[in-house]
Structure formats: structure tokens, C-alpha cells
Motif scaffolding. Structure first.
Motif, PDB file in Angstrom:
ATOM      1  N   ILE A  27       0.839  -1.205   0.000  1.00 40.82           N
ATOM      2  CA  ILE A  27       0.000   0.000   0.000  1.00 40.82           C
ATOM      3  C   ILE A  27       0.871   1.251   0.000  1.00 40.82           C
ATOM      4  CG2 ILE A  27      -1.596   1.363   1.412  1.00 40.82           C
ATOM      5  CD1 ILE A  27      -2.917  -1.306   2.205  1.00 40.82           C
ATOM      6  N   ILE A  28       1.911   1.251   0.821  1.00 42.32           N
ATOM      7  CA  ILE A  28       2.799   2.413   0.886  1.00 42.32           C
ATOM      8  C   ILE A  28       3.510   2.618  -0.448  1.00 42.32           C
ATOM      9  CG2 ILE A  28       4.955   3.271   1.926  1.00 42.32           C
ATOM     10  CD1 ILE A  28       3.932   2.154   4.594  1.00 42.32           C
ATOM     11  N   ILE A  29       3.972   1.532  -1.065  1.00 43.36           N
ATOM     12  CA  ILE A  29       4.663   1.647  -2.359  1.00 43.36           C
ATOM     13  C   ILE A  29       3.708   2.181  -3.421  1.00 43.36           C
ATOM     14  CG2 ILE A  29       5.672   0.281  -4.250  1.00 43.36           C
ATOM     15  CD1 ILE A  29       6.973  -1.468  -2.056  1.00 43.36           C
ATOM     16  N   HIS A  30       2.490   1.645  -3.459  1.00 48.74           N
ATOM     17  CA  HIS A  30       1.514   2.099  -4.454  1.00 48.74           C
ATOM     18  C   HIS A  30       1.138   3.568  -4.228  1.00 48.74           C
ATOM     19  CE1 HIS A  30      -1.543   1.674  -7.508  1.00 48.74           C
ATOM     20  NE2 HIS A  30      -2.435   2.183  -6.687  1.00 48.74           N
ATOM     21  N   THR A  31       0.935   3.937  -2.977  1.00 49.96           N
ATOM     22  CA  THR A  31       0.611   5.326  -2.655  1.00 49.96           C
ATOM     23  C   THR A  31       1.749   6.246  -3.069  1.00 49.96           C
ATOM     24  OG1 THR A  31      -0.711   4.589  -0.774  1.00 49.96           O
ATOM     25  CG2 THR A  31      -0.061   6.899  -0.801  1.00 49.96           C
ATOM     26  N   ARG A  32       2.978   5.819  -2.836  1.00 52.40           N
ATOM     27  CA  ARG A  32       4.135   6.636  -3.223  1.00 52.40           C
ATOM     28  C   ARG A  32       4.188   6.816  -4.732  1.00 52.40           C
ATOM     29  NH1 ARG A  32       9.782   6.132  -4.333  1.00 52.40           N
ATOM     30  NH2 ARG A  32      10.778   8.070  -3.725  1.00 52.40           N
ATOM     31  N   LYS A  33       3.908   5.748  -5.485  1.00 56.31           N
ATOM     32  CA  LYS A  33       3.908   5.857  -6.950  1.00 56.31           C
ATOM     33  C   LYS A  33       2.851   6.854  -7.419  1.00 56.31           C
ATOM     34  CE  LYS A  33       5.651   1.260  -8.063  1.00 56.31           C
ATOM     35  NZ  LYS A  33       5.325  -0.065  -8.627  1.00 56.31           N
ATOM     36  N   LEU A  34       1.660   6.789  -6.818  1.00 57.96           N
ATOM     37  CA  LEU A  34       0.598   7.715  -7.206  1.00 57.96           C
ATOM     38  C   LEU A  34       0.964   9.157  -6.868  1.00 57.96           C
ATOM     39  CD1 LEU A  34      -2.571   5.692  -6.106  1.00 57.96           C
ATOM     40  CD2 LEU A  34      -1.785   6.141  -8.436  1.00 57.96           C
ATOM     41  N   ILE A  35       1.564   9.359  -5.717  1.00 59.92           N
ATOM     42  CA  ILE A  35       1.965  10.707  -5.324  1.00 59.92           C
ATOM     43  C   ILE A  35       3.077  11.209  -6.240  1.00 59.92           C
ATOM     44  CG2 ILE A  35       3.131  12.018  -3.490  1.00 59.92           C
ATOM     45  CD1 ILE A  35       1.355  10.519  -1.517  1.00 59.92           C
ATOM     46  N   CYS A  36       3.997  10.342  -6.626  1.00 58.91           N
ATOM     47  CA  CYS A  36       5.058  10.741  -7.563  1.00 58.91           C
ATOM     48  C   CYS A  36       4.458  11.161  -8.897  1.00 58.91           C
ATOM     49  CB  CYS A  36       6.048   9.597  -7.777  1.00 58.91           C
ATOM     50  SG  CYS A  36       7.188   9.366  -6.421  1.00 58.91           S
ATOM     51  N   GLN A  37       3.467  10.414  -9.374  1.00 57.26           N
ATOM     52  CA  GLN A  37       2.809  10.786 -10.627  1.00 57.26           C
ATOM     53  C   GLN A  37       2.147  12.151 -10.499  1.00 57.26           C
ATOM     54  OE1 GLN A  37       0.076   7.593 -11.433  1.00 57.26           O
ATOM     55  NE2 GLN A  37       1.669   6.258 -12.290  1.00 57.26           N
ATOM     56  N   GLY A  38       1.432  12.358  -9.390  1.00 55.90           N
ATOM     57  CA  GLY A  38       0.771  13.649  -9.161  1.00 55.90           C
ATOM     58  C   GLY A  38       1.763  14.785  -9.056  1.00 55.90           C
ATOM     59  N   ASP A  39       2.866  14.556  -8.325  1.00 55.39           N
ATOM     60  CA  ASP A  39       3.900  15.587  -8.188  1.00 55.39           C
ATOM     61  C   ASP A  39       4.522  15.921  -9.543  1.00 55.39           C
ATOM     62  OD1 ASP A  39       3.448  15.690  -5.509  1.00 55.39           O
ATOM     63  OD2 ASP A  39       5.356  14.784  -4.900  1.00 55.39           O
ATOM     64  N   THR A  40       4.751  14.895 -10.364  1.00 53.14           N
ATOM     65  CA  THR A  40       5.331  15.120 -11.688  1.00 53.14           C
ATOM     66  C   THR A  40       4.410  15.977 -12.545  1.00 53.14           C
ATOM     67  OG1 THR A  40       6.489  12.999 -11.587  1.00 53.14           O
ATOM     68  CG2 THR A  40       6.225  13.978 -13.754  1.00 53.14           C
ATOM     69  N   VAL A  41       3.125  15.654 -12.533  1.00 56.50           N
ATOM     70  CA  VAL A  41       2.157  16.430 -13.324  1.00 56.50           C
ATOM     71  C   VAL A  41       2.100  17.875 -12.822  1.00 56.50           C
ATOM     72  CG1 VAL A  41      -0.298  16.694 -13.859  1.00 56.50           C
ATOM     73  CG2 VAL A  41       0.784  14.454 -14.042  1.00 56.50           C
ATOM     74  N   LEU A  42       2.042  18.066 -11.507  1.00 54.05           N
ATOM     75  CA  LEU A  42       1.999  19.421 -10.950  1.00 54.05           C
ATOM     76  C   LEU A  42       3.259  20.211 -11.306  1.00 54.05           C
ATOM     77  CD1 LEU A  42       0.467  18.843  -7.419  1.00 54.05           C
ATOM     78  CD2 LEU A  42      -0.527  20.156  -9.287  1.00 54.05           C
ATOM     79  N   LYS A  43       4.411  19.565 -11.210  1.00 56.72           N
ATOM     80  CA  LYS A  43       5.668  20.245 -11.523  1.00 56.72           C
ATOM     81  C   LYS A  43       5.698  20.658 -12.999  1.00 56.72           C
ATOM     82  CE  LYS A  43      10.667  19.483 -11.506  1.00 56.72           C
ATOM     83  NZ  LYS A  43      11.732  18.547 -11.158  1.00 56.72           N
ATOM     84  N   GLU A  44       5.361  19.716 -13.887  1.00 56.87           N
ATOM     85  CA  GLU A  44       5.377  20.033 -15.320  1.00 56.87           C
ATOM     86  C   GLU A  44       4.359  21.115 -15.662  1.00 56.87           C
ATOM     87  OE1 GLU A  44       4.705  16.344 -17.346  1.00 56.87           O
ATOM     88  OE2 GLU A  44       6.668  15.552 -16.803  1.00 56.87           O
ATOM     89  N   GLY A  77       7.468  13.104  -5.268  1.00 56.16           N
ATOM     90  CA  GLY A  77       7.336  12.169  -4.154  1.00 56.16           C
ATOM     91  C   GLY A  77       8.273  12.426  -3.000  1.00 56.16           C
ATOM     92  N   GLU A  78       9.099  13.435  -3.080  1.00 56.64           N
ATOM     93  CA  GLU A  78      10.098  13.705  -2.048  1.00 56.64           C
ATOM     94  C   GLU A  78       9.442  14.014  -0.700  1.00 56.64           C
ATOM     95  OE1 GLU A  78      13.545  17.062  -1.334  1.00 56.64           O
ATOM     96  OE2 GLU A  78      12.978  16.543  -3.381  1.00 56.64           O
ATOM     97  N   THR A  79       8.414  14.845  -0.721  1.00 56.42           N
ATOM     98  CA  THR A  79       7.740  15.225   0.525  1.00 56.42           C
ATOM     99  C   THR A  79       7.085  14.014   1.180  1.00 56.42           C
ATOM    100  OG1 THR A  79       7.277  17.365  -0.475  1.00 56.42           O
ATOM    101  CG2 THR A  79       6.067  16.822   1.516  1.00 56.42           C
ATOM    102  N   TYR A  80       6.445  13.161   0.384  1.00 53.56           N
ATOM    103  CA  TYR A  80       5.799  11.957   0.921  1.00 53.56           C
ATOM    104  C   TYR A  80       6.842  11.012   1.498  1.00 53.56           C
ATOM    105  CZ  TYR A  80       3.074   7.664   1.112  1.00 53.56           C
ATOM    106  OH  TYR A  80       2.472   6.517   1.530  1.00 53.56           O
ATOM    107  N   LEU A  81       7.969  10.879   0.842  1.00 58.26           N
ATOM    108  CA  LEU A  81       9.019   9.992   1.321  1.00 58.26           C
ATOM    109  C   LEU A  81       9.538  10.468   2.678  1.00 58.26           C
ATOM    110  CD1 LEU A  81      10.508   7.484   0.411  1.00 58.26           C
ATOM    111  CD2 LEU A  81      12.224   8.939  -0.626  1.00 58.26           C
ATOM    112  N   ARG A  82       9.739  11.785   2.829  1.00 61.06           N
ATOM    113  CA  ARG A  82      10.170  12.316   4.131  1.00 61.06           C
ATOM    114  C   ARG A  82       9.126  12.017   5.199  1.00 61.06           C
ATOM    115  NH1 ARG A  82      12.072  17.087   1.284  1.00 61.06           N
ATOM    116  NH2 ARG A  82      10.145  18.105   1.880  1.00 61.06           N
ATOM    117  N   TYR A  83       7.840  12.139   4.852  1.00 62.07           N
ATOM    118  CA  TYR A  83       6.756  11.850   5.789  1.00 62.07           C
ATOM    119  C   TYR A  83       6.812  10.387   6.240  1.00 62.07           C
ATOM    120  CZ  TYR A  83       2.020  10.648   7.272  1.00 62.07           C
ATOM    121  OH  TYR A  83       0.952  10.163   7.961  1.00 62.07           O
TER     122      TYR A  83
END
Length: 120
Positions: A27-44, A77-83
Motif C-alpha cells: 500500500i505504501i509503495i503504491h501510494t508513493r507511486k501515485l503521489i510521484c505521478q501527481g507531483d510530476t504532473v503538478l511540476k510540469e 514524491g520527495e515530501t511523501y518519502l520524508r513523511y
């Protein structure tokens, strides 16, 4: 027979604990992947917005430019990883299950009761 059943219960509890740990990790790995995708879209999106805005209008106000500059180096995903790492440090102590032979007594949990109350 009771001891055999007790051993089976301990084995089952250890097995279920391991299964729960594996599910939690997935669950944590999947959540991290989703957050990374969201962060990438927001950044771009943020970078592209300011890029197109700069091309079409007057120079970008300093506050918006600062937002663009701080957005560029961030990693998805950096912020989520720190969390998650902070959370693991203060995580609860895991329960452990172990077999205690029938002849051994478990350690005392508290004070023993006496049949004669102290006189005072």
C-alpha cells in the motif's frame, strides 16, 4: 492437545502479522507511486504555465518567478518519502508472539495479592 492448538495459534498469529506487514508495504509503495505521478504532473504544469505566460505577456511578477524557481529542483514524491521516514521512526512497537512451554510460568504482570491484608 491444548499445547498443540496453542502452537498452531502462535504460528497463525505470526503468519498473519507477516501478511499484514507485506500488505502495508504494498500500500505504501503504491501510494508513493501515485503521489510521484501527481507531483510530476503538478511540476510540469507549473513550469509550463510560467513558460507560456512569459512568452505571451509581460515579465512574470517576482513572486511567481520565485515559485517557478523553487518548483524546478523539487523531486516527485520527495515530501511523501520524508513523511514516511518520519513516521517509521515513531512507529509503534510490533507485537511479538512466541510459544511458552506448558511447564514454564509467564513473568508476573503486577503485585501479588496476599490473603492477609497488612495491619497498620
Amino acid at each position: 492437545e491444548a499445547e498443540s492448538y496453542y502452537k498452531h495459534c502462535i504460528t497463525d498469529a505470526v503468519s498473519r502479522q507477516g501478511e499484514l506487514d507485506r500488505v502495508k508495504e504494498r500500500i505504501i509503495i503504491h501510494t508513493r507511486k501515485l503521489i510521484c505521478q501527481g507531483d510530476t504532473v503538478l511540476k510540469e504544469t507549473t513550469i509550463n504555465l510560467f513558460h507560456y505566460q512569459r512568452q505571451q505577456t509581460e515579465p512574470v511578477p517576482l513572486g511567481y518567478h520565485n515559485l517557478e524557481v523553487t518548483c524546478r529542483p523539487s523531486e516527485p514524491g520527495e515530501t511523501y518519502l520524508r513523511y514516511i521516514f518520519k513516521r517509521r521512526k515513531r512507529e509503534q512497537v510490533r507485537e511479538t508472539f512466541e510459544f511458552i512451554a506448558a511447564g514454564k510460568k509467564s513473568p508476573p504482570a503486577g503485585r501479588r495479592k496476599t490473603s492477609n491484608p497488612p495491619m497498620g
